[in-house]
Structures are given as C-alpha cells and as structure tokens.
Scaffold this active site. Structure first.
Site, PDB file in Angstrom:
ATOM      1  CG  PHE A 161      34.803  31.798  39.017  1.00  0.00           C
ATOM      2  CD1 PHE A 161      34.554  32.830  37.722  1.00  0.00           C
ATOM      3  CD2 PHE A 161      36.046  31.599  39.559  1.00  0.00           C
ATOM      4  CE1 PHE A 161      35.781  33.489  37.356  1.00  0.00           C
ATOM      5  CE2 PHE A 161      37.094  32.285  39.147  1.00  0.00           C
ATOM      6  CZ  PHE A 161      37.143  33.287  37.956  1.00  0.00           C
TER       7      PHE A 161
ATOM      8  CG  ASN B 191      31.885  41.587  41.586  1.00  0.00           C
ATOM      9  OD1 ASN B 191      31.125  41.649  40.359  1.00  0.00           O
ATOM     10  ND2 ASN B 191      33.119  40.893  41.522  1.00  0.00           N
TER      11      ASN B 191
ATOM     12  CG  HIS C 115      34.095  44.028  33.685  1.00  0.00           C
ATOM     13  ND1 HIS C 115      35.080  42.900  33.945  1.00  0.00           N
ATOM     14  CD2 HIS C 115      34.630  44.526  32.719  1.00  0.00           C
ATOM     15  CE1 HIS C 115      36.000  42.975  33.041  1.00  0.00           C
ATOM     16  NE2 HIS C 115      35.822  44.019  32.212  1.00  0.00           N
TER      17      HIS C 115
ATOM     18  NE  ARG D 143      34.081  44.114  41.592  1.00  0.00           N
ATOM     19  CZ  ARG D 143      35.049  43.641  40.835  1.00  0.00           C
ATOM     20  NH1 ARG D 143      36.242  43.537  41.459  1.00  0.00           N
ATOM     21  NH2 ARG D 143      34.738  43.369  39.571  1.00  0.00           N
TER      22      ARG D 143
ATOM     23  CB  THR E  78      37.162  39.790  43.207  1.00  0.00           C
ATOM     24  OG1 THR E  78      38.286  39.973  42.067  1.00  0.00           O
ATOM     25  CG2 THR E  78      36.108  38.744  42.313  1.00  0.00           C
TER      26      THR E  78
ATOM     27  NE  ARG F 293      41.272  45.446  38.347  1.00  0.00           N
ATOM     28  CZ  ARG F 293      40.609  44.508  38.220  1.00  0.00           C
ATOM     29  NH1 ARG F 293      39.779  44.232  37.246  1.00  0.00           N
ATOM     30  NH2 ARG F 293      41.223  43.283  38.901  1.00  0.00           N
TER      31      ARG F 293
HETATM   32  P1  GDP Z   1      37.570  40.861  38.616  1.00  0.00           P
HETATM   33  O1  GDP Z   1      38.807  41.639  37.683  1.00  0.00           O
HETATM   34  O2  GDP Z   1      37.771  41.382  39.953  1.00  0.00           O
HETATM   35  O3  GDP Z   1      36.330  41.239  38.149  1.00  0.00           O
HETATM   36  O4  GDP Z   1      37.855  39.463  38.921  1.00  0.00           O
HETATM   37  P2  GDP Z   1      37.873  38.249  37.745  1.00  0.00           P
HETATM   38  O5  GDP Z   1      38.340  38.685  36.266  1.00  0.00           O
HETATM   39  O6  GDP Z   1      38.859  37.247  38.427  1.00  0.00           O
HETATM   40  O7  GDP Z   1      36.667  37.400  37.683  1.00  0.00           O
HETATM   41  C1  GDP Z   1      35.487  37.733  36.693  1.00  0.00           C
HETATM   42  C2  GDP Z   1      34.515  37.648  37.531  1.00  0.00           C
HETATM   43  O8  GDP Z   1      33.912  36.470  37.775  1.00  0.00           O
HETATM   44  C3  GDP Z   1      34.300  38.640  39.033  1.00  0.00           C
HETATM   45  O9  GDP Z   1      33.966  40.092  38.723  1.00  0.00           O
HETATM   46  C4  GDP Z   1      33.142  37.694  39.589  1.00  0.00           C
HETATM   47  O10 GDP Z   1      31.813  38.403  38.960  1.00  0.00           O
HETATM   48  C5  GDP Z   1      33.082  36.367  38.944  1.00  0.00           C
HETATM   49  N1  GDP Z   1      34.263  35.557  40.057  1.00  0.00           N
HETATM   50  C6  GDP Z   1      35.523  35.753  40.174  1.00  0.00           C
HETATM   51  N2  GDP Z   1      36.039  34.835  41.110  1.00  0.00           N
HETATM   52  C7  GDP Z   1      34.937  34.378  41.412  1.00  0.00           C
HETATM   53  C8  GDP Z   1      34.920  33.349  42.562  1.00  0.00           C
HETATM   54  O11 GDP Z   1      35.898  32.854  43.243  1.00  0.00           O
HETATM   55  N3  GDP Z   1      33.594  32.947  43.004  1.00  0.00           N
HETATM   56  C9  GDP Z   1      32.569  33.558  42.240  1.00  0.00           C
HETATM   57  N4  GDP Z   1      31.159  33.064  42.332  1.00  0.00           N
HETATM   58  N5  GDP Z   1      32.634  34.296  41.343  1.00  0.00           N
HETATM   59  C10 GDP Z   1      33.705  34.492  40.961  1.00  0.00           C
END
Ligand code: GDP
Length: 139
Positions: free
Chosen positions: A59, A114, A117, A104, A93, A87
């Site tokens: 991703f 979403n 951040h 979200r 997420t 959070r």
């Molecule tokens: P967060 O801490 O909940 O923001 O999640 P992460 O740090 O794991 O990922 C950063 C950002 O990448 C997320 O907020 C999403 O915008 C994107 N993202 C994360 N996991 C996925 C996924 O499995 N699919 C897609 N399309 N985007 C993702």
C-alpha cells in the site's frame, strides 16, 4: 512534552470534501489543544520520508500518491495521554471497522482515504512534530 503532544494530519480528500472544520471541532471537543497548525502540501519525496517505515509494503505507492495529491492540514495536539487518546478517537485504520463516533468512521472513505493521521507512539510523535514544525512554530 512527549507524552502530552501528538501529531495529526487531515488528509487531502478530507480537505477537498470540506471536512477539515468538522474534524477540528471533534478534536477540540475531545479536549485537545492546538499547539501548532499549518496548511501545506507534501512533495512525493517528503511523503516517502514521512512514511518511511511502510516502504516496500503493497500500500506504500498509492499511499504516497494520495498524501501528496493535494494540501493537508497538520497540527500538534496537546492534552494528557495525547497519543493514546488521539488514536482512540481516530479509530481503526479501516473506516468500515472503526467504532461509531470515531473520526475515521465519520469521515473516512476507504482503508487508504481514512481522513486523518495520528502518531502511533511517543517516539513517533516527537519525530513527526519535528518533521513539520520548527521550535518557533510551536505554541
Ligand atoms: P494508521 O496508523 O492507522 O494510520 O495505519 P498505518 O500506519 O499502518 O498506515 C498508514 C496509512 O497507510 C493508513 O492510515 C492508510 O492511509 C494507509 N494504509 C494502511 N494499511 C493499508 C492497507 O492495507 N490498504 C490501503 N489501501 N491503505 C493502507
């Protein structure tokens, strides 16, 4: 400072959809003080650095596209237990899996788009605040 401050980014699609004000209102109502805020637009290079920990994941390329496609609002948020509490109010997420009432769930469009951040720990909060804000931009 670390435990009491965190970083949020209102993502490009949320700004485009005129949801920035509504999102900031939810954050203020939840007790967060805005200790720094700016509207800016990330270059692809800056976005790649910001999300360096995700480099190589499937991703990552579309995430970089999405975060650099338009302006964002970035803010330092302050309250007790800022990282944990942000959070919680941001939610999962995946907006479809996020609890009702979370940002979200209310404003997210998809796993990628979403809405917002939130730093995922005190160390990352410090790094991310330093990424966007100089000392004189923190109040
Ligand atoms: P967060 O801490 O909940 O923001 O999640 P992460 O740090 O794991 O990922 C950063 C950002 O990448 C997320 O907020 C999403 O915008 C994107 N993202 C994360 N996991 C996925 C996924 O499995 N699919 C897609 N399309 N985007 C993702």
């Amino acid at each position: 400072m670390a435990a009491n401050q965190t970083l949020t980014i209102i993502k490009p699609h949320a700004l485009r959809d005129n949801n920035a004000g509504a999102i900031l209102a939810v954050l203020n109502k939840a007790g967060f003080r805005i200790a720094g805020m700016k509207m800016t637009r990330l270059t692809r290079d800056q976005t790649e650095n910001f999300y360096n920990e995700h480099r190589g994941k499937y991703f990552y390329p579309p995430l970089v596209d999405m975060m650099s496609e338009g302006p964002i609002i970035v803010a330092i948020l302050e309250k007790e237990n800022a990282v944990t509490d942000l959070r919680r109010i941001v939610g999962s997420t995946d907006p479809a899996k996020a609890d009702p009432g979370t940002i979200r769930r209310m404003f997210g469009l998809s796993m990628r788009e979403n809405a917002i951040h939130a730093s995922d720990g005190d160390q990352n909060a410090l790094r991310e605040i330093g990424f966007f804000f100089s000392e004189t931009e923190r109040y």
